[in-house]
Enzyme design. Structure first.
Site, PDB file in Angstrom:
ATOM      1  N   HIS A   1      -0.851  -8.813   2.113  1.00 49.03           N
ATOM      2  CA  HIS A   1      -1.592  -8.913   3.365  1.00 49.03           C
ATOM      3  C   HIS A   1      -2.558 -10.093   3.378  1.00 49.03           C
ATOM      4  O   HIS A   1      -3.030 -10.499   4.434  1.00 49.03           O
ATOM      5  CB  HIS A   1      -2.404  -7.640   3.605  1.00 49.03           C
ATOM      6  CG  HIS A   1      -1.564  -6.439   3.861  1.00 49.03           C
ATOM      7  ND1 HIS A   1      -1.713  -5.268   3.152  1.00 49.03           N
ATOM      8  CD2 HIS A   1      -0.561  -6.217   4.734  1.00 49.03           C
ATOM      9  CE1 HIS A   1      -0.843  -4.381   3.592  1.00 49.03           C
ATOM     10  NE2 HIS A   1      -0.130  -4.930   4.551  1.00 49.03           N
TER      11      HIS A   1
ATOM     12  N   ASN B   1       4.454  -1.175   9.275  1.00 50.20           N
ATOM     13  CA  ASN B   1       5.883  -1.365   9.532  1.00 50.20           C
ATOM     14  C   ASN B   1       6.560  -0.049   9.894  1.00 50.20           C
ATOM     15  O   ASN B   1       7.319   0.033  10.856  1.00 50.20           O
ATOM     16  CB  ASN B   1       6.587  -1.946   8.291  1.00 50.20           C
ATOM     17  CG  ASN B   1       6.455  -3.439   8.202  1.00 50.20           C
ATOM     18  OD1 ASN B   1       6.501  -4.130   9.206  1.00 50.20           O
ATOM     19  ND2 ASN B   1       6.290  -3.944   6.998  1.00 50.20           N
TER      20      ASN B   1
ATOM     21  N   CYS C   1       1.959 -12.973   1.531  1.00 44.43           N
ATOM     22  CA  CYS C   1       3.250 -13.224   2.163  1.00 44.43           C
ATOM     23  C   CYS C   1       3.243 -14.614   2.795  1.00 44.43           C
ATOM     24  O   CYS C   1       2.255 -15.003   3.429  1.00 44.43           O
ATOM     25  CB  CYS C   1       3.484 -12.151   3.231  1.00 44.43           C
ATOM     26  SG  CYS C   1       4.844 -12.508   4.353  1.00 44.43           S
TER      27      CYS C   1
ATOM     28  N   CYS D   1       6.853 -11.495  11.588  1.00 39.74           N
ATOM     29  CA  CYS D   1       7.807 -11.790  10.518  1.00 39.74           C
ATOM     30  C   CYS D   1       9.231 -11.544  11.009  1.00 39.74           C
ATOM     31  O   CYS D   1       9.502 -10.531  11.665  1.00 39.74           O
ATOM     32  CB  CYS D   1       7.473 -10.893   9.321  1.00 39.74           C
ATOM     33  SG  CYS D   1       8.733 -10.827   8.051  1.00 39.74           S
TER      34      CYS D   1
ATOM     35  N   GLU E   1      -4.339  -7.240   6.830  1.00 37.47           N
ATOM     36  CA  GLU E   1      -3.862  -8.581   7.189  1.00 37.47           C
ATOM     37  C   GLU E   1      -4.748  -9.197   8.265  1.00 37.47           C
ATOM     38  O   GLU E   1      -5.148 -10.360   8.166  1.00 37.47           O
ATOM     39  CB  GLU E   1      -2.416  -8.528   7.693  1.00 37.47           C
ATOM     40  CG  GLU E   1      -1.901  -9.878   8.167  1.00 37.47           C
ATOM     41  CD  GLU E   1      -0.542  -9.805   8.837  1.00 37.47           C
ATOM     42  OE1 GLU E   1      -0.259 -10.702   9.653  1.00 37.47           O
ATOM     43  OE2 GLU E   1       0.244  -8.878   8.547  1.00 37.47           O
TER      44      GLU E   1
ATOM     45  N   SER F   1       1.965   2.899   6.410  1.00 42.27           N
ATOM     46  CA  SER F   1       2.499   1.558   6.634  1.00 42.27           C
ATOM     47  C   SER F   1       2.589   1.212   8.112  1.00 42.27           C
ATOM     48  O   SER F   1       3.129   1.971   8.913  1.00 42.27           O
ATOM     49  CB  SER F   1       3.896   1.457   6.000  1.00 42.27           C
ATOM     50  OG  SER F   1       4.557   0.295   6.455  1.00 42.27           O
TER      51      SER F   1
ATOM     52  N   THR G   1       1.772  -9.980  11.524  1.00 42.33           N
ATOM     53  CA  THR G   1       3.202 -10.160  11.220  1.00 42.33           C
ATOM     54  C   THR G   1       4.034  -8.902  11.396  1.00 42.33           C
ATOM     55  O   THR G   1       5.250  -8.981  11.565  1.00 42.33           O
ATOM     56  CB  THR G   1       3.402 -10.684   9.782  1.00 42.33           C
ATOM     57  OG1 THR G   1       2.830  -9.758   8.859  1.00 42.33           O
ATOM     58  CG2 THR G   1       2.808 -12.061   9.597  1.00 42.33           C
TER      59      THR G   1
ATOM     60  N   HIS H   1       0.817  -1.203   0.000  1.00 36.15           N
ATOM     61  CA  HIS H   1       0.000   0.000   0.000  1.00 36.15           C
ATOM     62  C   HIS H   1       0.861   1.266   0.000  1.00 36.15           C
ATOM     63  O   HIS H   1       0.370   2.343   0.257  1.00 36.15           O
ATOM     64  CB  HIS H   1      -1.003   0.013   1.154  1.00 36.15           C
ATOM     65  CG  HIS H   1      -0.392  -0.230   2.506  1.00 36.15           C
ATOM     66  ND1 HIS H   1      -1.131  -0.413   3.633  1.00 36.15           N
ATOM     67  CD2 HIS H   1       0.892  -0.326   2.896  1.00 36.15           C
ATOM     68  CE1 HIS H   1      -0.334  -0.621   4.663  1.00 36.15           C
ATOM     69  NE2 HIS H   1       0.895  -0.562   4.244  1.00 36.15           N
TER      70      HIS H   1
ATOM     71  N   HIS I   1      -6.460  -3.378  10.130  1.00 37.41           N
ATOM     72  CA  HIS I   1      -5.379  -3.676   9.190  1.00 37.41           C
ATOM     73  C   HIS I   1      -5.821  -4.794   8.242  1.00 37.41           C
ATOM     74  O   HIS I   1      -6.419  -5.786   8.675  1.00 37.41           O
ATOM     75  CB  HIS I   1      -4.113  -4.090   9.939  1.00 37.41           C
ATOM     76  CG  HIS I   1      -2.895  -4.121   9.081  1.00 37.41           C
ATOM     77  ND1 HIS I   1      -2.604  -5.179   8.251  1.00 37.41           N
ATOM     78  CD2 HIS I   1      -1.903  -3.215   8.895  1.00 37.41           C
ATOM     79  CE1 HIS I   1      -1.484  -4.925   7.600  1.00 37.41           C
ATOM     80  NE2 HIS I   1      -1.037  -3.732   7.978  1.00 37.41           N
TER      81      HIS I   1
END
Length: 197
Positions: free
Chosen positions: A34, A181, A56, A151, A86, A179, A122, A2, A84
């Site tokens: 995701h 992350n 993933c 992850c 995911e 994001s 993750t 994204h 989210h």
């Protein structure tokens, strides 16, 4: 993906981003990293769409865990952000009770007869997951199966950011503003460094 720059490049190549299969105008669907709920894949198959599943592998592993344990009567608890993609996708692999917790984890009512399967988004903060896991270990539930599904690259980046932020005057985190992350890396840096950009 994204990241707006990347999705812009993909769109320029003629690929259309959709939020539901009803919006698909071609014959091929690419599932983003995701992942999606199981029913989306089944629906795509019924519609005769070619599916390129780019979920993933770490997310796919978590999908299998929650599907397996929920089918065996476990209550699945996903540690992550409720909105989210995911996490939304993971809930779509559960056949029984599923709860999503984050900062509100202490508000989750648990029963001593619960069999709980605990997994994690993750990209979630490893430090926060450990805090939530400690809480669940203190609760009296019949069974607690724990899968720390963060992850390994996320874990490594967070650990490196933690180490660097302890010895730097300022930290710059480069990534998409939307994001998970990027947000988690910034949070990790803010624990030890007051100038995080």
């Amino acid at each position: 993906i994204h990241n707006e720059r990347v999705t812009g490049e993909i769109a320029a190549l003629g690929t259309k981003t959709v939020n539901s299969l009803d919006e698909v105008t071609g014959d091929t669907v690419i599932i983003r990293s995701h992942g999606v709920g199981k029913s989306v894949l089944e629906d795509a198959e019924k519609r005769g769409l070619k599916v390129v599943n780019c979920t993933c592998p770490f997310v796919m592993r978590t999908q299998k865990i929650v599907e397996d344990y929920s089918s065996r009567g476990y209550r699945v608890v996903i540690v992550g952000e409720k909105t989210h993609p995911e996490v939304i996708g993971l809930t779509g692999w559960c056949v029984g009770r599923v709860d999503v917790v984050g900062a509100d984890y202490e508000n989750l009512p648990l029963d001593k007869d619960d069999k709980v399967c605990l997994v994690c988004q993750t990209t979630y903060s490893e430090t926060e997951f450990k805090k939530i896991l400690a809480f669940f270990k203190k609760k009296c539930v019949k069974t607690l199966e724990v899968f720390p599904t963060i992850c390994y690259t996320t874990r490594e980046r967070q650990n490196e950011a933690d180490i660097l932020s302890r010895s730097c005057d300022a930290m710059i985190v480069i990534g998409g503003k939307k994001s998970s992350n990027t947000a988690k890396l910034a949070e990790v840096c803010e624990n030890h460094c007051k100038h995080v950009y």
